[in-house]
Design a protein around this motif. Sequence first.
Motif, PDB file in Angstrom:
ATOM      1  N   ARG A 161      18.550 -77.477  34.212  1.00 24.36           N
ATOM      2  CA  ARG A 161      17.772 -76.533  33.394  1.00 24.36           C
ATOM      3  C   ARG A 161      17.446 -77.183  32.046  1.00 24.36           C
ATOM      4  N   ALA A 162      18.400 -77.949  31.507  1.00 26.06           N
ATOM      5  CA  ALA A 162      18.156 -78.641  30.241  1.00 26.06           C
ATOM      6  C   ALA A 162      17.100 -79.737  30.417  1.00 26.06           C
ATOM      7  N   ALA A 163      17.156 -80.457  31.540  1.00 26.33           N
ATOM      8  CA  ALA A 163      16.183 -81.531  31.771  1.00 26.33           C
ATOM      9  C   ALA A 163      14.776 -80.961  31.935  1.00 26.33           C
ATOM     10  N   ILE A 164      14.656 -79.811  32.600  1.00 27.36           N
ATOM     11  CA  ILE A 164      13.344 -79.179  32.776  1.00 27.36           C
ATOM     12  C   ILE A 164      12.809 -78.713  31.427  1.00 27.36           C
ATOM     13  N   SER A 165      13.701 -78.183  30.599  1.00 27.88           N
ATOM     14  CA  SER A 165      13.286 -77.757  29.266  1.00 27.88           C
ATOM     15  C   SER A 165      12.725 -78.941  28.464  1.00 27.88           C
ATOM     16  N   GLU A 166      13.389 -80.095  28.559  1.00 28.93           N
ATOM     17  CA  GLU A 166      12.890 -81.321  27.912  1.00 28.93           C
ATOM     18  C   GLU A 166      11.527 -81.727  28.469  1.00 28.93           C
ATOM     19  N   HIS A 167      11.419 -81.686  29.791  1.00 31.71           N
ATOM     20  CA  HIS A 167      10.184 -82.087  30.460  1.00 31.71           C
ATOM     21  C   HIS A 167       9.018 -81.210  30.012  1.00 31.71           C
ATOM     22  N   LEU A 168       9.247 -79.890  29.947  1.00 31.19           N
ATOM     23  CA  LEU A 168       8.166 -78.976  29.588  1.00 31.19           C
ATOM     24  C   LEU A 168       7.739 -79.195  28.141  1.00 31.19           C
ATOM     25  N   SER A 169       8.706 -79.529  27.302  1.00 28.37           N
ATOM     26  CA  SER A 169       8.372 -79.802  25.914  1.00 28.37           C
ATOM     27  C   SER A 169       7.500 -81.057  25.824  1.00 28.37           C
ATOM     28  N   ALA A 170       7.857 -82.084  26.576  1.00 29.17           N
ATOM     29  CA  ALA A 170       7.133 -83.359  26.489  1.00 29.17           C
ATOM     30  C   ALA A 170       5.793 -83.315  27.204  1.00 29.17           C
ATOM     31  N   TRP A 171       5.717 -82.645  28.349  1.00 32.21           N
ATOM     32  CA  TRP A 171       4.513 -82.731  29.189  1.00 32.21           C
ATOM     33  C   TRP A 171       3.611 -81.512  29.078  1.00 32.21           C
ATOM     34  N   ARG A 172       4.169 -80.350  28.741  1.00 24.38           N
ATOM     35  CA  ARG A 172       3.365 -79.131  28.822  1.00 24.38           C
ATOM     36  C   ARG A 172       3.300 -78.350  27.525  1.00 24.38           C
TER      37      ARG A 172
END
Lengths: 480, 480
Positions: free
Chosen positions: B162-173
């Motif tokens: 869940r933390a990795a997805i949160s990082e991903h969404l911040s960087a990509w979306r």
Amino acid sequence: MANIEQKLQSNLDAKLFALTLDRRAPKPLHLQLADALRDIILSGGALSGARLPASRGLAGELSVSRMTVTTAYDQLLGEGYLSARRGGGTFVADHLPHLAPPRGVKPRLPQRSADWRPFQPGLPDWALFPHRIWARHLERSWRAPAPGLLAQPDPLGWFPLRAAISEHLSAWRGLECDPEQVVITGGAWDAFDIVFRAILAPGQNVAVEDPGWSPLRHMLTRSDITPVPIRVGTDGLDAHDIARDIAAAVVTPSRHFPTGVSMSLARRVTLLDWARSTRALIVEDDYDSEFRYQGQPLPSLSGLDGLRNTLYLGSFSKLLSPALRIGYLVVPTAQIDPVRSYLSLTGSRASLVPQPALATFMDSGEFATHLRRMRRTYAKRQACLVSALAPLADDLVVTPDPSGMHLCCPLAPALADIATDKDVSELGAAHGLTVRALSSHAVLPDPPQGVLLGYAAFDEDALRESAEVLTGLIRQVHVR
Amino acid sequence: MANIEQKLQSNLDAKLFALTLDRRAPKPLHLQLADALRDIILSGGALSGARLPASRGLAGELSVSRMTVTTAYDQLLGEGYLSARRGGGTFVADHLPHLAPPRGVKPRLPQRSADWRPFQPGLPDWALFPHRIWARHLERSWRAPAPGLLAQPDPLGWFPLRAAISEHLSAWRGLECDPEQVVITGGAWDAFDIVFRAILAPGQNVAVEDPGWSPLRHMLTRSDITPVPIRVGTDGLDAHDIARDIAAAVVTPSRHFPTGVSMSLARRVTLLDWARSTRALIVEDDYDSEFRYQGQPLPSLSGLDGLRNTLYLGSFSKLLSPALRIGYLVVPTAQIDPVRSYLSLTGSRASLVPQPALATFMDSGEFATHLRRMRRTYAKRQACLVSALAPLADDLVVTPDPSGMHLCCPLAPALADIATDKDVSELGAAHGLTVRALSSHAVLPDPPQGVLLGYAAFDEDALRESAEVLTGLIRQVHVR
């Protein structure tokens, strides 16, 4: 920038090199190191991205073996505090600002103790999960994946796993079925959901056992199907009690949940007759009957029926681990098409990732070995719990159970006169015990009074200690 | 018994040693060997349990390298025809009686060609799945699993993921969220299902895009929620068209499915205003916008809204593989509790098995590398398809698309005058092409006419050949 990084780095190194591990403590050195490192990280979120010292270097500084350091690093890699980068090196993970809890608040990482206390029923012992073998099967199945694993997944599941389950059911549950009849699901709930949405229809009535598994009633209601509770006696549910206009009955004939009674052969035959004459379906939830300690189990109801009007529902949550989220449904041939159409529309919820590994784990015989090992362990634990409950002979009716993962102990008169099972449950909860009340599983009036004591997930020391706590609590009830 | 086993053994050895592999054939030797071995197994079910010759021995007999033999064995191990036993040795798997199809019938193992033909949209290229890296992450995460992996799973998912997805969404979306707001689901369908059952209620109305993703309408209907179609123009859905009494709107603002249009900023603001003033929810389905080839994407609608009235829905099916069955839902803080209660009752459908591996795969940066690699590949494939469709300039409106995995090509007048998009789709189906008709995604009258041409899953040769077939078919329509 380089300055900040250097500072972080020397800061982390300094804190790590300053650690003192206690060789005489009961806690192993690698766990001491992992805990200390986790604390350092959680207390200083700004360390994110800092590189950890090489395992050899840190091992030298702390005078421990290199294995101690790598084991501690691996632990925190698994927990997400550290990350490994290509080209080598271990770093404090990037997403730590989120992991770091507000000051004074404990981190909200999964804590076993929080949600898995004695006598929580229905859970396997995770410490006995064969993780090395499992990791090997996972690695092998994905290193050179079979073409089908990466194509559009079959909505009914990975064929070799369906075949392995069919073999397993034939060997362990007397149920003969074709792999085509086996549908892989994302756990037991998903299996029920498929039955309710692909086979049953909104507005129908479904007979459920009372007492019974309470989430089932909620699930039915949410699918706009009315649950009709039918009282379960010592021989299991009696089909004569089922009213008309019932489209299906959900039953646990091998081992009724939660009382543990097995449905008598006479009642099984009556139930099958009922289904045939009213064109109703029977959903057999066979949730833990692989764990049988004495005598021969009756064959599954679905086996007796030849899967004509019965659907059989199983899961690996109790046999292996709830982490798998893999269940399955065995359906009559006539139901394969509706289930396939439904799952083609929605896609399966069952991840393909564990499926090939589970298939080879089963085919290799390691799954059967695991089940036999668990069966021996759980049998010993049950015996341990039964004898540890001896001081409560006047308060609880404790009878050895030929199968299962929990004991269901009715309240004996001495206790029943002064307390309800919910009182005992609340008292337990206040003292670190999960003691489920039998009556809370029922909706019909005058429910039976008893407590559920799960033993499978706890070692004998924990069971003895917890039984002692429970004994003390019930003594208090008498004194009050 | 020994006699039978010996006979099986010598039978298998004899058949294998008698094989002739063709070095000049285009099919690699290891595939020839795997196919031949599969045929031997399927034609003689009684071989189950027979031991395969050691790879060195068979390689010598066939005059091929040992690698050829081990690769072929690995392939069939993965497919479940063979099994490895502890202590070494490879054997014909035990469950083969079920795998062996009736004589004259082809085995029903997953066939890529059957269900994955050009121009099937929405599928990643499985051949580019980073299976070695993936297998390594799986192995590492389960060899020494973090304690939480084997305890009762958190119904919202594995925290580090869940933390990795949160990082991903911040960087990509451009979407900032707390890991606590991220809920791991068993694919996109499960994510929608959680919204419909945990947050919305039966009897409500939900606005959906028209044309749109058809399974969504079925899902809503099955949850007793009424889908209300709203026409989508070239700027995306217009919130002014939404009637009263709508509890939520499900939209694809980044890239409308299936037309590919991006919702204009003005319409995004109107939609958010509508949601705020009517207290409705917006469900943003952001299904493939990581694959952007030109220009800057507009930030996600949920990011614009600050996750006040929007839920964001994503999945790894298109980014990585549909085999994962991992999706996620990002919910406003106020919705965490209802979702947690619902999932605590039903249990998650998302397997924990891939979650720690996916988390470390993301944290290590390998996921981002994979996405960038796929983006380059898919951009080239799109360009290849656009140029291969040049001969159809009078029949189809082919415009390069700044993002996505398929082209949506409206029928141009020359073709629209003589055929419907469904005619083209049927003609394609009869000639091995999956050409989806745009109008079949709509329910409102006078739907737009066009064809969907997926390119992501097919290499440039396949795209050119298939475009040639399509050109020929459309020529035929003109001649008829």
